[in-house]
Design an enzyme around this catalytic site. Structure first.
Site, short mmCIF file in Angstrom:
data_model
loop_
_atom_site.label_atom_id
_atom_site.label_comp_id
_atom_site.label_asym_id
_atom_site.label_seq_id
_atom_site.Cartn_x
_atom_site.Cartn_y
_atom_site.Cartn_z
CG ASP A 1 113.56 69.28 -9.85
OD1 ASP A 1 113.86 68.58 -8.87
OD2 ASP A 1 112.42 69.28 -10.35
CG HIS A 2 113.70 69.38 -5.25
ND1 HIS A 2 113.05 69.03 -6.41
CD2 HIS A 2 112.72 69.73 -4.38
CE1 HIS A 2 111.74 69.17 -6.24
NE2 HIS A 2 111.52 69.60 -5.01
CG ASP B 1 107.15 67.77 -6.43
OD1 ASP B 1 108.33 68.12 -6.28
OD2 ASP B 1 106.18 68.54 -6.30
NE ARG C 1 103.16 73.03 -0.65
CZ ARG C 1 103.32 71.81 -1.16
NH1 ARG C 1 104.51 71.26 -1.15
NH2 ARG C 1 102.31 71.15 -1.63
CB SER D 1 106.02 68.49 0.69
OG SER D 1 106.77 67.32 0.65
NE ARG E 1 109.09 67.88 2.26
CZ ARG E 1 109.28 69.16 2.56
NH1 ARG E 1 109.56 69.53 3.80
NH2 ARG E 1 109.22 70.09 1.63
C1 MIC Z 1 107.50 71.06 -2.14
O1 MIC Z 1 107.03 71.98 -2.79
O2 MIC Z 1 107.36 70.95 -0.92
C2 MIC Z 1 108.28 70.02 -2.87
C3 MIC Z 1 109.69 70.33 -2.73
O3 MIC Z 1 108.02 70.06 -4.24
C4 MIC Z 1 107.91 68.69 -2.31
C5 MIC Z 1 108.81 67.62 -2.62
C6 MIC Z 1 109.82 67.38 -1.58
O4 MIC Z 1 109.56 67.55 -0.40
O5 MIC Z 1 110.86 66.93 -1.99
C7 MIC Z 1 106.51 68.29 -2.66
O6 MIC Z 1 105.66 69.16 -2.67
O7 MIC Z 1 106.21 67.13 -2.83
#
Ligand code: MIC
Length: 648
Positions: free
Chosen positions: A64-65, A119, A379, A538, A540
């Site tokens: 989805d990203h 996520d 965000r 996030s 990540r």
């Molecule tokens: C986000 O809102 O920052 C994301 C994209 O959903 C991230 C995931 C990512 O960095 O891939 C998250 O919040 O974990």
């Protein structure tokens, strides 16, 4: 003893520890969620564990990203994930089928289950009364392999909802009110449990919106009771059989309390550049708007989009506004189409995009220089949209639609002068279509699947164990509330490198200091100094993994966000917090630090770690569990897990 709902679900999943806030507990995880941006690395980590098939009850992989295919990279990642999902017994949701959170709610969520997702917005599943927690990819890979999830036991923060939302006010305004009251740090170490008579006035998808952005409060997760509204949503999805009633016991208590009278809420908006910079919409009314985006991971449900359709029906978007719709899922889009909404959008001049995260993670839709962008996203951290110095505001679909109609920020209640409140409800029965979800193969067939690894998939780097004496230089000093978007940016330039650590590491702290990666590599061992709530946002893990690859061995901050702190340990970076926050002022880039006998101290369980700099010593705190100490010593969790397996 009367128990709150969060405690009941936690107890039913408790594998180690006791429910004493702050102490480490281990939870059994029922569902796992991966998306493609964090999922390629998580899948590589899962593969490194040598497990044949996923052991969690249900595992889902969403694409989805990384939907823009500007060269081979994202398509290579999709092929890798598809083959890995088939091999290991994971449901695969194809590109274009929608955002993980929305699709999981629709097709897989089950009240009372736990879920771990790579996520931070995984807590959207609060909409179905799940205890759904965001974590780094490695933690999710471990849960897929059948390991429990370790976390500090959260406090339970009870928020009583009374009254009923007024027309033109919706779920987003509830969570913006929470952010206005409690800030981006207010939920750290807590599960937010909503209860009270106002809960029944909110649909499952409103609740998902509130749960989703609980992440912005820093909360571990949020939870709602499972009631007739939950059943109504599941029945509409043809899944009424998985419904069970769940609620707190009458007379139970919470560690903390707050109350929101829904009737008293007005439309709210978060101003640049933090989700807690919230004011009533009317306070900034009249500000010229260049772009509106409704949808992505939050406010992309049928109710949200159809509300916008009805507002735009028979009107035109103001000529200078680019008005965008990012449906949460193919199902949402199909149902909006079935009810005539798509035509309303087209005739109004909206741009309708494929279901997915898109601009929310900087995959396209970046605003122009100095342009004002109103988004229903979760965000608005600086530069997250892809544009330096961006001016992103977070608001409800109603507020976004009002800006589309009037061309300036407008309290959506003004629309009441043009039309009746559309009062859209989710369908009683959704049009269903699972053709974009590939179900897991039977084990025998799965064993024959070949994993497809294109040139964009680079093996996971090896990290050496922690040395006894750590000498390292301060490479960068940053302020409070630094988000992972600042540490490890996303966007269409950087995201395609999520499975290539050497390549992605060149973008670490790129916005603040484009030379960071060069300096860090040159110095060998480095330290980053941070303020409060370091690493918010996030999940990540690349925000830990890539700095570690560059030689960052410790981070010293006033305080850390939960997921980032866990990710630091997972990759062998020592997360130290200042014992006296005033010592933050004494450190500067270029300072040479020495932590003598760090390894020995960690083995001995020391919580206070002295750090020497220029003939002085200041004290830091290492507040991690015994298990995490072993992981740090090993050079990270993967090394530790492998060591344990070799010992068995
Ligand atoms: C986000 O809102 O920052 C994301 C994209 O959903 C991230 C995931 C990512 O960095 O891939 C998250 O919040 O974990």
């Amino acid at each position: 003893m009367a128990k709150n709902l969060a405690t009941k679900i936690l107890e039913a999943h408790l594998m180690e520890g006791e429910l004493v806030p702050g102490t480490e507990i281990a939870l059994k995880i029922d569902h796992t969620l991966l998306q493609d941006a964090t999922g390629t690395m998580a899948m590589l980590e899962f593969m490194a564990m040598g497990v044949d098939r996923v052991k969690a009850e249900l595992a889902a992989q969403y694409i989805d990203h990384n939907l823009l295919q500007t060269d081979n990279k994202n398509a290579d990642d999709h092929a890798f994930l598809t083959s890995a999902a088939q091999k290991f017994g994971v449901h695969l949701s194809k590109p274009g089928n929608g955002v993980s959170h929305q699709v999981h709610l629709e097709r897989f969520g089950v009240p009372g289950k736990t879920m771990l997702g790579a996520d931070s917005h995984t807590p959207s599943a609060a909409g179905l009364s799940m205890i759904a927690i965001g974590a780094g990819g490695l933690d999710v890979a471990l849960a897929m392999a059948g390991h429990p999830f370790y976390l500090p036991c959260p406090r339970i923060f009870g928020v009583k909802l009374t009254g009923q939302l007024q027309p033109w006010v919706s779920g987003k305004d509830v969570i913006l009110e929470m952010l206005r009251r409690h800030t981006v740090k207010g939920g750290v170490g807590k599960i937010i449990e909503y209860y009270g008579p106002g809960v029944a006035t909110l649909s499952a998808t409103d609740r998902a919106t509130i749960g989703n952005m609980g992440a912005e409060l820093g909360a571990t997760t949020s939870v709602f009771p499972s009631d007739h509204r939950t059943r109504e949503f599941l029945e509409a999805q043809g899944r009424g059989d998985v419904w069970t009633e769940l609620s707190a016991d009458p007379g139970c208590s919470y560690d903390e309390y707050d109350e929101i009278d829904l009737s008293s809420l007005e439309p709210l908006i978060a101003c640049p550049t933090s989700p807690d910079n919230v004011v009533p919409v009317r306070e900034i009314a009249g500000l010229k708007v260049d772009q509106v985006i409704v949808g992505s991971s939050v406010n992309s449900s049928f109710r949200d989009l159809m509300t916008v359709c009805r507002i735009l029906d028979g009107r035109r978007v103001a000529p200078h506004v680019s008005f965008n719709i990012n449906p949460g899922s193919r199902q949402v889009l199909e149902n909006v189409v079935a009810q005539g909404g798509f035509m309303m959008l087209l005739l109004a001049g909206a741009q309708v995009h494929q279901p997915g995260c898109l601009g929310c993670i900087g995959m396209g839709q970046a605003p122009g220089t100095d342009q004002v962008s109103l988004r229903t996203f979760p965000r608005n951290f600086p530069g997250r949209s892809g544009t330096k110095g961006d001016r992103v505001y977070l608001c409800s679909p109603e507020t976004g639609a009002a800006a589309g109609v009037f061309g300036v920020v407008t309290d959506p209640r003004e629309l009441g002068k043009l039309m009746a409140w559309p009062a859209v409800e989710n369908p009683e029965r959704y049009q269903l279509d699972d053709s974009s979800i590939i179900a897991p193969l039977p084990a025998a067939e799965a064993a024959r699947v070949e994993i497809v690894t294109g040139p964009n998939i680079v093996p996971f780097p090896d990290f050496e164990p922690l040395p006894d004496d750590l000498s390292a230089e301060v490479i960068l000093k940053v302020g409070d509330n630094i988000s992972t978007d600042t540490i490890m940016p996303a966007g269409n330039k950087v995201l395609p490198f999520r499975s290539n650590i050497p390549a992605i590491s060149q973008f670490v702290f790129d916005q603040l200091d484009p030379e960071f990666h060069l300096r860090a590599k040159e110095k060998g061992n480095g330290v980053v100094v941070g303020g409060e709530n370091y690493g918010q946002g996030s999940s990540r893990e690349h925000a830990a993994l890539a700095p570690r690859y560059l030689g960052i061995r410790a981070k010293i901050a006033k305080s850390f966000a939960r997921i980032h702190k866990a990710n630091l340990v997972n990759f062998g970076i020592v997360p130290l917090s200042f014992k006296d926050p005033a010592d933050y002022d004494l450190l500067n880039p270029g300072d040479k630090l020495l932590i003598p006998h760090l390894r020995t101290m960690i083995i001995r369980g020391a919580e206070v770690i002295p750090v020497e700099v220029g003939g002085r010593t200041f004290l830091t705190i290492l507040d991690i569990s015994d298990r995490q100490r072993d992981e740090l010593l090993a050079g990270g969790t993967l090394n530790y897990v492998r060591m344990q397996e070799n010992e068995e």
